[in-house]
Design a protein around this motif. Structure first.
Motif, PDB file in Angstrom:
ATOM      1  N   UNK A  14       0.823  -1.209   0.000  1.00 35.13           N
ATOM      2  CA  UNK A  14       0.000   0.000   0.000  1.00 35.13           C
ATOM      3  C   UNK A  14       0.859   1.261   0.000  1.00 35.13           C
ATOM      4  N   UNK A  15       1.995   1.232   0.702  1.00 33.08           N
ATOM      5  CA  UNK A  15       2.870   2.403   0.772  1.00 33.08           C
ATOM      6  C   UNK A  15       3.472   2.762  -0.582  1.00 33.08           C
ATOM      7  N   UNK A  16       3.602   1.763  -1.472  1.00 28.07           N
ATOM      8  CA  UNK A  16       4.185   2.038  -2.793  1.00 28.07           C
ATOM      9  C   UNK A  16       3.124   2.019  -3.894  1.00 28.07           C
ATOM     10  N   UNK A  17       1.854   2.099  -3.494  1.00 27.50           N
ATOM     11  CA  UNK A  17       0.782   2.222  -4.469  1.00 27.50           C
ATOM     12  C   UNK A  17       0.338   0.928  -5.124  1.00 27.50           C
ATOM     13  N   UNK A  18       0.643  -0.198  -4.514  1.00 26.46           N
ATOM     14  CA  UNK A  18       0.217  -1.493  -5.042  1.00 26.46           C
ATOM     15  C   UNK A  18      -1.016  -1.939  -4.270  1.00 26.46           C
ATOM     16  N   UNK A  19      -1.683  -2.973  -4.775  1.00 26.28           N
ATOM     17  CA  UNK A  19      -2.894  -3.459  -4.130  1.00 26.28           C
ATOM     18  C   UNK A  19      -2.589  -4.456  -3.024  1.00 26.28           C
ATOM     19  N   UNK A  20      -3.370  -4.365  -1.973  1.00 29.26           N
ATOM     20  CA  UNK A  20      -3.286  -5.309  -0.862  1.00 29.26           C
ATOM     21  C   UNK A  20      -3.715  -6.688  -1.368  1.00 29.26           C
ATOM     22  N   UNK A  22      -5.151 -10.586  -0.296  1.00 29.75           N
ATOM     23  CA  UNK A  22      -5.812 -11.347   0.760  1.00 29.75           C
ATOM     24  C   UNK A  22      -4.990 -12.577   1.116  1.00 29.75           C
ATOM     25  N   UNK A  23      -4.515 -13.283   0.089  1.00 28.25           N
ATOM     26  CA  UNK A  23      -3.732 -14.488   0.326  1.00 28.25           C
ATOM     27  C   UNK A  23      -2.269 -14.122   0.591  1.00 28.25           C
ATOM     28  N   UNK A  24      -1.574 -15.022   1.222  1.00 31.32           N
ATOM     29  CA  UNK A  24      -0.173 -14.805   1.541  1.00 31.32           C
ATOM     30  C   UNK A  24       0.675 -15.074   0.297  1.00 31.32           C
ATOM     31  N   UNK A  25       1.317 -14.044  -0.212  1.00 34.81           N
ATOM     32  CA  UNK A  25       2.180 -14.194  -1.383  1.00 34.81           C
ATOM     33  C   UNK A  25       3.410 -13.313  -1.239  1.00 34.81           C
ATOM     34  N   UNK A  26       4.459 -13.738  -1.900  1.00 38.15           N
ATOM     35  CA  UNK A  26       5.669 -12.921  -1.948  1.00 38.15           C
ATOM     36  C   UNK A  26       5.416 -11.754  -2.894  1.00 38.15           C
ATOM     37  N   UNK A  27       6.330 -10.817  -2.928  1.00 39.57           N
ATOM     38  CA  UNK A  27       6.191  -9.658  -3.799  1.00 39.57           C
ATOM     39  C   UNK A  27       6.389 -10.059  -5.262  1.00 39.57           C
ATOM     40  N   UNK A  28       5.596  -9.471  -6.143  1.00 35.94           N
ATOM     41  CA  UNK A  28       5.787  -9.639  -7.581  1.00 35.94           C
ATOM     42  C   UNK A  28       6.964  -8.775  -8.019  1.00 35.94           C
ATOM     43  N   UNK A  29       7.428  -8.997  -9.252  1.00 34.90           N
ATOM     44  CA  UNK A  29       8.507  -8.156  -9.780  1.00 34.90           C
ATOM     45  C   UNK A  29       8.086  -6.694  -9.816  1.00 34.90           C
ATOM     46  N   UNK A  30       6.827  -6.462 -10.166  1.00 33.08           N
ATOM     47  CA  UNK A  30       6.344  -5.091 -10.249  1.00 33.08           C
ATOM     48  C   UNK A  30       6.309  -4.425  -8.874  1.00 33.08           C
ATOM     49  N   UNK A  31       5.903  -5.180  -7.854  1.00 27.09           N
ATOM     50  CA  UNK A  31       5.885  -4.632  -6.492  1.00 27.09           C
ATOM     51  C   UNK A  31       7.308  -4.358  -6.014  1.00 27.09           C
ATOM     52  N   UNK A  32       8.227  -5.283  -6.297  1.00 30.41           N
ATOM     53  CA  UNK A  32       9.626  -5.065  -5.918  1.00 30.41           C
ATOM     54  C   UNK A  32      10.188  -3.829  -6.633  1.00 30.41           C
ATOM     55  N   UNK A  33       9.820  -3.644  -7.892  1.00 33.52           N
ATOM     56  CA  UNK A  33      10.280  -2.463  -8.633  1.00 33.52           C
ATOM     57  C   UNK A  33       9.750  -1.187  -7.986  1.00 33.52           C
ATOM     58  N   UNK A  34       8.497  -1.214  -7.539  1.00 32.76           N
ATOM     59  CA  UNK A  34       7.919  -0.043  -6.869  1.00 32.76           C
ATOM     60  C   UNK A  34       8.630   0.223  -5.547  1.00 32.76           C
ATOM     61  N   UNK A  35       8.987  -0.822  -4.822  1.00 29.82           N
ATOM     62  CA  UNK A  35       9.730  -0.656  -3.557  1.00 29.82           C
ATOM     63  C   UNK A  35      11.116  -0.089  -3.852  1.00 29.82           C
ATOM     64  N   UNK A  36      11.777  -0.625  -4.891  1.00 29.87           N
ATOM     65  CA  UNK A  36      13.095  -0.095  -5.282  1.00 29.87           C
ATOM     66  C   UNK A  36      13.003   1.401  -5.522  1.00 29.87           C
ATOM     67  N   UNK A  37      12.003   1.812  -6.256  1.00 32.83           N
ATOM     68  CA  UNK A  37      11.811   3.229  -6.559  1.00 32.83           C
ATOM     69  C   UNK A  37      11.593   4.036  -5.278  1.00 32.83           C
ATOM     70  N   UNK A  38      10.790   3.495  -4.377  1.00 36.08           N
ATOM     71  CA  UNK A  38      10.464   4.215  -3.138  1.00 36.08           C
ATOM     72  C   UNK A  38      11.662   4.369  -2.204  1.00 36.08           C
ATOM     73  N   UNK A  39      12.561   3.386  -2.201  1.00 34.89           N
ATOM     74  CA  UNK A  39      13.724   3.477  -1.306  1.00 34.89           C
ATOM     75  C   UNK A  39      14.945   4.081  -1.996  1.00 34.89           C
ATOM     76  N   UNK A  40      14.823   4.367  -3.304  1.00 31.56           N
ATOM     77  CA  UNK A  40      15.916   5.024  -4.010  1.00 31.56           C
ATOM     78  C   UNK A  40      16.928   4.100  -4.649  1.00 31.56           C
TER      79      UNK A  40
END
Length: 92
Positions: A14-20, A22-40
């Motif tokens: 949610x902090x990087x603009x991705x969707x929450x 319900x099921x337990x899953x690891x981060x997708x490549x797109x979510x990891x890319x958004x986190x990379x962008x957010x942390x610089x």
């Protein structure tokens, strides 16, 4: 009550603009890319690097590992690492 790893992942999503999720899953490549962008941590947005490289880069940017060697990102984030990521995103 302490947050679970699923709670932490969703908070980070949610902090990087991705969707929450319900099921337990690891981060997708797109979510990891958004986190990379957010942390610089700079990555090529056209051709996303492997997940291991992005995880290592995130950990390196947050001073949780010594370098961004792909070997540092071969496994999913541990709870303490998720807590550090969530805290860094909350602070920015």
């Amino acid at each position: 009550m302490a947050k679970t790893t699923d709670d932490l992942r969703n908070e980070i999503r949610q902090a990087v603009g991705r969707h929450e999720r319900i099921e337990s899953t690891a981060f997708t490549k797109e979510a990891l890319a958004a986190i990379c962008d957010a942390v610089g941590y700079e990555i090529d947005d056209v051709t996303l690097p492997p997940k291991a490289q992005m995880r290592a880069g995130i950990l390196w940017t947050l001073d949780l590992v010594d370098d961004d060697d792909r070997e540092n990102g071969t496994r999913p984030f541990r709870k303490s690492e998720l807590q550090s990521i969530a805290a860094a995103l909350d602070a920015s």
